[in-house]
Design an enzyme around this catalytic site. Structure first.
Site, PDB file in Angstrom:
ATOM      1  N   GLU A 164       5.437  -5.687   7.818  1.00 29.88           N
ATOM      2  CA  GLU A 164       4.836  -4.544   8.521  1.00 29.88           C
ATOM      3  C   GLU A 164       5.392  -4.267   9.916  1.00 29.88           C
ATOM      4  O   GLU A 164       5.387  -3.118  10.355  1.00 29.88           O
ATOM      5  CB  GLU A 164       3.311  -4.729   8.608  1.00 29.88           C
ATOM      6  CG  GLU A 164       2.584  -4.545   7.293  1.00 29.88           C
ATOM      7  CD  GLU A 164       2.621  -5.776   6.387  1.00 29.88           C
ATOM      8  OE1 GLU A 164       2.083  -5.696   5.273  1.00 29.88           O
ATOM      9  OE2 GLU A 164       3.187  -6.806   6.789  1.00 29.88           O
ATOM     10  N   GLY A 200       0.824  -1.203   0.000  1.00 30.50           N
ATOM     11  CA  GLY A 200       0.000   0.000   0.000  1.00 30.50           C
ATOM     12  C   GLY A 200       0.857   1.251   0.000  1.00 30.50           C
ATOM     13  O   GLY A 200       2.063   1.184   0.235  1.00 30.50           O
ATOM     14  N   ASP A 230      -1.648  -6.809   7.932  1.00 28.11           N
ATOM     15  CA  ASP A 230      -3.102  -6.630   7.845  1.00 28.11           C
ATOM     16  C   ASP A 230      -3.661  -7.275   6.574  1.00 28.11           C
ATOM     17  O   ASP A 230      -3.211  -8.340   6.179  1.00 28.11           O
ATOM     18  CB  ASP A 230      -3.460  -5.141   7.955  1.00 28.11           C
ATOM     19  CG  ASP A 230      -2.945  -4.294   6.796  1.00 28.11           C
ATOM     20  OD1 ASP A 230      -1.943  -4.679   6.163  1.00 28.11           O
ATOM     21  OD2 ASP A 230      -3.550  -3.241   6.524  1.00 28.11           O
ATOM     22  N   GLY A 268      -0.323  -4.830   0.811  1.00 30.14           N
ATOM     23  CA  GLY A 268      -1.573  -4.670   0.063  1.00 30.14           C
ATOM     24  C   GLY A 268      -1.705  -5.613  -1.113  1.00 30.14           C
ATOM     25  O   GLY A 268      -2.811  -6.017  -1.478  1.00 30.14           O
TER      26      GLY A 268
END
Length: 382
Positions: A165, A94, A173, A142
């Site tokens: 992350e 992302g 996530d 992402g």
């Protein structure tokens, strides 16, 4: 006024006009960030930001979601393929820089991006049409969310998978809390905490990809899938397996973590994150020492959030996991470590983040628990 001067002025105006026309033509030729095409009875999504490794932003999410839902309910569409342009990456993650800038000024992007991304992840995970992700190249963050929840994920020798992350004060996530604890043994927890990179055929061996096909065969694979007259799950699987059987590259090499799997299962088996660190420090093997070194660079808060996230996610549905992850995302946006992690790793690149608190022992369990608490009216609804 001399004729030469008039001619020069006309020429200058003509040149300016030409530049304006060329500029307009160039601007009208700006490529969209996502290409959405219908080829025969197949919906094809192409992530089209190759210069930034197809990094995912809100505009892209808002383009993909409605088209995916349309194809899902369209009787003229039989399957959906998603891929990345440029040959280097499927999607490298992302747009975290945009998030940090937004977070510093209280911009709603910190809420909207996560919310809409997770809604898209859930749509992929529940899509009634066969969803095939070509994860050819870098697939992180992402990009994992855009692929791993689909029915089929095809890796190549160029695939590089990671969920890094914890190194930037976040957590794995996009449904990481759902798929990671479902990998063999403690492999998912190991990948989540350390950000370890899996490459090529190992992405398939780990159970993240459903198939492995050599990158040079991918255009032919796409052609054959698109041209399927009856794209049933059985026929799609048959095509994928036939291409996999023809791909012998690196088939003789063992899984990169084969010798360490027993150690991973033993050392990462604990009721707490502190317990994992204790196991690693007490073990003293070269492998254990290396993991202590890696984990000591990560945000202690992120490590504890991630540990609990996977602990809970192991028994929850994808829907429930994404609701929890949205709560965690907002906790990270309110905190400090995410901004410090992005600064140290991606902006200043000094690789020397100053985490707060600086150690696992100083991260209160109560503050971790609060990150999992309901957001009331602003909770994610799926």
């Amino acid at each position: 006024m001399s004729l030469t001067l008039v001619t020069s002025k006309h020429r200058l105006r003509a040149i300016c006009r030409l530049h304006r026309i060329q500029g307009h033509m160039m601007s009208s030729r700006v490529e969209p960030e996502v290409l959405l095409e219908k080829v025969c009875r197949t919906g094809v999504i192409t992530l089209n930001r190759p210069k930034v490794l197809n990094a995912l932003n809100l505009t892209m999410i808002q383009s993909i979601y409605p088209q995916l839902k349309k194809w899902e309910s369209d009787s003229d569409t039989d399957l959906v393929i998603i891929k990345g342009a440029g040959g280097k990456a499927f999607c490298a993650g992302g747009d975290v820089r945009a998030l940090t800038e937004a977070g510093k000024v209280g911009d709603p992007l910190t809420k909207n991006l996560f919310r809409e991304e997770y809604i898209l992840n859930y749509a992929i995970g529940t899509c009634r049409k066969p969803f095939i992700a070509f994860i050819d190249g870098i697939t992180m963050g992402g990009g994992v969310g855009l692929s791993v929840h689909g029915r089929y994920r095809v890796a190549t020798e160029r695939t590089m998978f990671a969920m890094p992350e914890t190194a930037i004060g976040l957590f794995p996530d996009v449904g990481g809390g759902y798929f990671l604890p479902r990998l063999q043994g403690k492999l998912g927890l190991f990948l989540a905490l350390t950000g370890f990179r899996l490459k090529g055929r190992d992405v398939h061996r780990a159970g993240i990809a459903t198939h492995f096909v050599e990158s040079k065969k991918m255009p032919d694979l796409e052609k054959e899938l698109v041209n399927l007259r009856s794209p049933s799950a059985e026929n799609i699987s048959r095509v994928l397996e036939s291409f996999q059987n023809e791909s012998s590259l690196d088939s003789d090499k063992p899984f990169v973590l084969e010798k360490q799997m027993a150690d991973i299962d033993r050392l990462f088996d604990s009721a707490t994150m502190e317990g994992v660190m204790h196991n690693l420090k007490a073990d003293g093997s070269e492998f254990a020492k290396k993991q202590v070194q890696t984990l000591s660079k990560m945000s202690p808060t992120s490590l504890k959030l991630t540990f609990k996230q996977l602990q809970l996610g192991a028994t929850l549905s994808l829907r429930d996991v994404l609701v929890i992850e949205y709560r965690l995302s907002q906790a990270c946006m309110r905190g400090r470590d995410f901004y410090e992690g992005v600064r140290a790793v991606l902006v200043d690149k000094d690789q020397n983040p100053k985490w707060e608190p600086p150690t696992l022992e100083e991260v209160p369990d109560a503050s971790v628990e609060r990150c999992f608490s309901s957001l009331g009216d602003t909770d994610l609804v799926l």
